[in-house]
Scaffold this active site. Sequence first.
Site, short mmCIF file in Angstrom:
data_model
loop_
_atom_site.label_atom_id
_atom_site.label_comp_id
_atom_site.label_asym_id
_atom_site.label_seq_id
_atom_site.Cartn_x
_atom_site.Cartn_y
_atom_site.Cartn_z
N ASN A 1 0.76 -1.31 0.04
CA ASN A 1 0.41 -0.08 -0.15
C ASN A 1 0.61 1.14 -0.12
OD1 ASN A 1 -2.50 1.07 0.54
ND2 ASN A 1 -2.16 1.79 2.36
N HIS B 1 0.68 5.42 1.64
CA HIS B 1 -0.50 6.14 2.42
C HIS B 1 0.95 7.21 2.39
CE1 HIS B 1 -2.30 6.90 6.05
NE2 HIS B 1 -1.48 7.42 6.38
C1 GAR Z 1 -2.89 9.17 -2.71
O1 GAR Z 1 -2.20 10.04 -2.29
C2 GAR Z 1 -2.69 7.68 -1.81
O2 GAR Z 1 -1.67 8.12 -0.96
C3 GAR Z 1 -3.88 7.79 -0.50
O3 GAR Z 1 -4.46 8.25 -1.75
C4 GAR Z 1 -3.79 9.04 -2.74
C5 GAR Z 1 -4.35 8.16 -3.90
O4 GAR Z 1 -4.59 8.91 -5.40
N1 GAR Z 1 -3.84 6.05 -0.26
C6 GAR Z 1 -4.47 6.41 0.98
O5 GAR Z 1 -5.14 7.41 1.60
C7 GAR Z 1 -4.75 5.51 1.24
N2 GAR Z 1 -5.09 5.41 3.22
P1 GAR Z 1 -3.94 8.06 -6.46
O6 GAR Z 1 -5.92 7.74 -6.71
O7 GAR Z 1 -4.46 9.62 -7.79
O8 GAR Z 1 -3.07 7.35 -6.83
#
Ligand code: GAR
Length: 193
Positions: free
Chosen positions: A111, A113
């Site tokens: 993952n 984060h």
């Molecule tokens: C990213 O910033 C990722 O780190 C976060 O969501 C965003 C997705 O962006 N993930 C979380 O918060 C997981 N708990 P993306 O869809 O443009 O890759």
Amino acid sequence: MKNIVILVSGGGSNMQAIVRASLHENWAQKLDARVCAVISNRADSAGLAWAREQGLATELVSHRDHATREAFDEQLALQIDAQTPSLVVLAGFMRILTPGFVARYAGRLVNIHPSLLPAFPGLDTHRRAIEAGCRFAGATVHQVTAELDHGEILGQAVVPVLAGDRPEQLAARVLSQEHRLYPRAIAALLPSL
Ligand code: GAR
């Protein structure tokens, strides 16, 4: 060639960075693996639409069609296993996974984060980092375990928190580094899988 399955819920910009790295579109982000499928839990995921446009195999497994987390995860696992992936990559996948699902993919489920774990697990990381007065923020790639946003840290990227930053400004600064970090962390992990 090793297969990767990517799970997305939203925009999918990290997924795009990983797909581009797998296609060797940028020498600095080379990934010797094939993205064999992109799966989303949301029909309105822009990431899913992008993957479909690229001609990648896509699947929609909507959490709304399943009465329990276990039933949803079981259907998700069926779709994943059909691809026989070496690695399952969560890229903005906003569902909490059951311990059974996590155990099934132990060591090959990762993952990203948007915080410097172990600081700020959970949601709203950028606002919390600003309010805590952090001078640095960032993102973490980690193995997924049953405990949310824990698991072995595989890589981190650090960005400064600037005076007057709003959460969305910090989020954009972090996200641009996520796109570099995630393909690299996956490339480093792949040989052991
Ligand atoms: C990213 O910033 C990722 O780190 C976060 O969501 C965003 C997705 O962006 N993930 C979380 O918060 C997981 N708990 P993306 O869809 O443009 O890759």
